[in-house]
Design a protein around this motif. Sequence first.
Motif, short mmCIF file in Angstrom:
data_model
loop_
_atom_site.label_atom_id
_atom_site.label_comp_id
_atom_site.label_asym_id
_atom_site.label_seq_id
_atom_site.Cartn_x
_atom_site.Cartn_y
_atom_site.Cartn_z
N LYS A 112 32.60 0.87 -18.78
CA LYS A 112 31.78 -0.18 -18.19
C LYS A 112 32.62 -1.03 -17.25
N TYR A 113 33.84 -1.36 -17.65
CA TYR A 113 34.74 -2.15 -16.82
C TYR A 113 35.07 -1.40 -15.53
N ILE A 114 35.40 -0.12 -15.65
CA ILE A 114 35.74 0.69 -14.48
C ILE A 114 34.55 0.78 -13.53
N ALA A 115 33.36 1.01 -14.06
CA ALA A 115 32.16 1.12 -13.22
C ALA A 115 31.89 -0.18 -12.47
N LYS A 116 32.18 -1.31 -13.10
CA LYS A 116 31.91 -2.62 -12.49
C LYS A 116 32.96 -2.97 -11.44
N ASN A 117 34.21 -2.55 -11.62
CA ASN A 117 35.31 -3.04 -10.81
C ASN A 117 35.93 -2.04 -9.83
N TYR A 118 35.52 -0.79 -9.88
CA TYR A 118 36.12 0.23 -9.02
C TYR A 118 35.05 1.09 -8.37
N ASP A 119 35.35 1.56 -7.16
CA ASP A 119 34.53 2.58 -6.51
C ASP A 119 35.25 3.90 -6.67
N ARG A 120 34.49 4.95 -6.90
CA ARG A 120 35.07 6.28 -7.07
C ARG A 120 34.45 7.22 -6.06
N PHE A 121 35.24 8.15 -5.58
CA PHE A 121 34.72 9.24 -4.78
C PHE A 121 35.68 10.41 -4.88
N ASN A 122 35.17 11.60 -4.60
CA ASN A 122 35.99 12.80 -4.66
C ASN A 122 36.66 13.04 -3.32
N LEU A 123 37.88 13.47 -3.38
CA LEU A 123 38.64 13.84 -2.20
C LEU A 123 38.92 15.32 -2.31
#
Length: 72
Positions: free
Chosen positions: A13-24
């Motif tokens: 939950k913390y990661i989802a709220k505070n970070y953007d993710r994308f695949n490289l």
Amino acid sequence: MPSTKAGQKAVNKYIAKNYDRFNLVFKKDVSPTKEEVQAAADAAGESLNGYIVGAVKQRMEKGSAGNIEENP
């Protein structure tokens, strides 16, 4: 690393709220490969993520973000 399901849920939950993710995606056998980028990051004393983020920031600061060439 949390040892309970509730703990892992809180971390996610913390990661989802505070970070953007994308695949490289790196094409195999075409430079730069993931291994080449990892080696460069290691040589710079940085994590792979930190190295890539730093490279993006540097390119954006140069004002070349609008002039990105696409690889075939």
